[in-house]
Design a protein around this motif. Structure first.
Motif, PDB file in Angstrom:
ATOM      1  N   GLU A  58      -8.515  15.741  40.052  1.00 29.40           N
ATOM      2  CA  GLU A  58      -6.905  15.089  40.101  1.00 29.40           C
ATOM      3  C   GLU A  58      -6.612  14.348  38.870  1.00 29.40           C
ATOM      4  OE1 GLU A  58      -5.091  16.237  42.447  1.00 29.40           O
ATOM      5  OE2 GLU A  58      -6.840  16.997  43.636  1.00 29.40           O
ATOM      6  N   MET A  59      -7.656  13.220  38.451  1.00 27.67           N
ATOM      7  CA  MET A  59      -7.294  12.431  37.179  1.00 27.67           C
ATOM      8  C   MET A  59      -8.593  11.895  36.920  1.00 27.67           C
ATOM      9  SD  MET A  59      -4.941   9.178  37.035  1.00 27.67           S
ATOM     10  CE  MET A  59      -3.559   9.606  37.572  1.00 27.67           C
ATOM     11  N   ASP A  60      -8.945  12.112  35.607  1.00 26.41           N
ATOM     12  CA  ASP A  60     -10.211  11.698  35.050  1.00 26.41           C
ATOM     13  C   ASP A  60     -10.143  10.124  35.114  1.00 26.41           C
ATOM     14  OD1 ASP A  60      -9.853  10.658  31.964  1.00 26.41           O
ATOM     15  OD2 ASP A  60      -8.762  12.743  32.377  1.00 26.41           O
ATOM     16  N   GLY A  61     -11.184   9.389  34.835  1.00 30.56           N
ATOM     17  CA  GLY A  61     -11.423   8.001  34.723  1.00 30.56           C
ATOM     18  C   GLY A  61     -10.555   7.414  33.358  1.00 30.56           C
ATOM     19  N   PHE A  62     -10.564   8.063  32.471  1.00 32.26           N
ATOM     20  CA  PHE A  62     -10.161   7.650  30.930  1.00 32.26           C
ATOM     21  C   PHE A  62      -8.633   7.510  31.170  1.00 32.26           C
ATOM     22  CE2 PHE A  62     -13.742   9.567  28.589  1.00 32.26           C
ATOM     23  CZ  PHE A  62     -14.437   8.266  28.631  1.00 32.26           C
ATOM     24  N   THR A  63      -8.048   8.664  31.691  1.00 36.08           N
ATOM     25  CA  THR A  63      -6.520   8.748  32.073  1.00 36.08           C
ATOM     26  C   THR A  63      -6.126   7.551  32.931  1.00 36.08           C
ATOM     27  OG1 THR A  63      -6.430  10.970  31.587  1.00 36.08           O
ATOM     28  CG2 THR A  63      -4.585  10.116  32.903  1.00 36.08           C
ATOM     29  N   LYS A  86     -21.836   8.604  22.485  1.00 32.85           N
ATOM     30  CA  LYS A  86     -21.185   7.571  22.137  1.00 32.85           C
ATOM     31  C   LYS A  86     -19.575   7.568  21.856  1.00 32.85           C
ATOM     32  CE  LYS A  86     -25.076   6.036  19.217  1.00 32.85           C
ATOM     33  NZ  LYS A  86     -25.571   5.677  17.786  1.00 32.85           N
ATOM     34  N   ASP A  87     -19.262   8.807  21.658  1.00 36.26           N
ATOM     35  CA  ASP A  87     -17.826   8.983  21.602  1.00 36.26           C
ATOM     36  C   ASP A  87     -16.871   8.811  22.790  1.00 36.26           C
ATOM     37  OD1 ASP A  87     -17.917   9.640  18.721  1.00 36.26           O
ATOM     38  OD2 ASP A  87     -17.783  11.821  19.225  1.00 36.26           O
ATOM     39  N   ASP A  88     -17.673   9.181  23.977  1.00 38.07           N
ATOM     40  CA  ASP A  88     -17.073   8.580  25.463  1.00 38.07           C
ATOM     41  C   ASP A  88     -17.050   7.117  25.324  1.00 38.07           C
ATOM     42  OD1 ASP A  88     -16.558  11.384  26.129  1.00 38.07           O
ATOM     43  OD2 ASP A  88     -18.811  11.526  26.406  1.00 38.07           O
ATOM     44  N   MET A  89     -18.202   6.460  25.103  1.00 32.48           N
ATOM     45  CA  MET A  89     -18.357   5.036  25.297  1.00 32.48           C
ATOM     46  C   MET A  89     -17.175   4.323  24.485  1.00 32.48           C
ATOM     47  SD  MET A  89     -22.428   4.243  25.474  1.00 32.48           S
ATOM     48  CE  MET A  89     -23.445   5.298  26.810  1.00 32.48           C
ATOM     49  N   LYS A  90     -17.216   4.833  23.126  1.00 32.70           N
ATOM     50  CA  LYS A  90     -16.139   4.230  22.390  1.00 32.70           C
ATOM     51  C   LYS A  90     -14.624   4.435  22.846  1.00 32.70           C
ATOM     52  CE  LYS A  90     -14.687   4.455  17.506  1.00 32.70           C
ATOM     53  NZ  LYS A  90     -13.218   5.078  17.573  1.00 32.70           N
TER      54      LYS A  90
END
Length: 230
Positions: A58-63, A86-90
């Motif tokens: 439905e909606m990812d955590g970053f959004t 690392k890119d996800d963490m950043k």
């Protein structure tokens, strides 16, 4: 029950176990299994902290984190996810997360991190601060977390505002990197340091039109705020 936590985790088994563990530590927990339901819950109720998975239907955590930040710039949130790149963490820190915890993790350590974040937030709420600070041609309002120059108004995040305050009060010397990280983020490590670098860059951009204001990076040590007299 104590502080209220929003847990958004799509794995019903893991989410249920984590919810029960948090409740044993006297937290009031609302568990949602997707980002859309999590955002609706956030809109309807007031939470002291949010725990967000990243990969969800439905909606990812970053959004979800971005939408939460649009509604509330102060509420702390933590990503709990299997995404360890690392890119996800950043990205998580750039969105405004207070921490990024990779699964599997020690549940007791999570409780310590939650307590540290909530304690810091309560300290920031009760701390007496000067309301207005002159920075070159700008006026820094620590209560509204804004910097203004004429009709221009720039809104700062809670961390940007606190970082700018620390820089100001250490303007005659050096703001040690570890001091800033521990006071604002509650930890000093690679990822929180990367997050702080993002905020320093944002502050520099905010003052780009005033050459009398400089934020120097003292390699390996910290930062200096330089206010040149005109």
């Amino acid at each position: 029950m104590g502080h209220k936590i929003l847990l958004v985790e799509d794995d019903p088994c893991f989410g249920s176990v984590l919810k029960s563990y948090l409740e044993l530590s006297d937290y009031d927990v609302i568990h949602c299994t997707n980002g859309v339901d999590g955002f609706e819950a956030f809109r309807k109720e007031k939470f002291d902290l949010c725990l967000l998975d990243v990969m969800m239907p439905e909606m990812d955590g970053f959004t979800l984190g971005k939408k939460i930040r649009e509604l509330d710039v102060t509420v702390p949130f933590v990503y709990i996810t299997a995404k360890s790149m690392k890119d996800d963490m950043k990205l998580g820190y750039e969105i405004g997360a207070d921490d990024y915890i990779v699964k599997p993790f020690d549940s007791e350590l999570l409780i310590f991190k939650i307590k540290a974040i909530l304690s810091r937030c309560e300290h920031e709420e009760t701390e007496v601060k000067p309301k207005l600070i002159e920075l070159g041609a700008y006026l820094f309002n620590t209560e509204l977390r804004t910097i203004t120059k004429g009709d221009e108004v720039i809104k700062l995040t809670p961390k940007e505002s606190r970082l700018l305050e620390l820089l100001y009060y250490h303007r005659d010397g050096l703001l040690q990197r570890d001091k800033a990280l521990n006071e604002i983020w509650g930890a000093s490590d690679y990822f929180t340091a990367r997050s702080m670098d993002v905020y320093v860059t944002n502050l520099r951009k905010s003052f780009k039109d005033d050459p009398a204001i400089k934020i120097e990076n003292v390699h390996g040590s910290g930062f200096r705020l330089i206010l040149e007299e005109k």
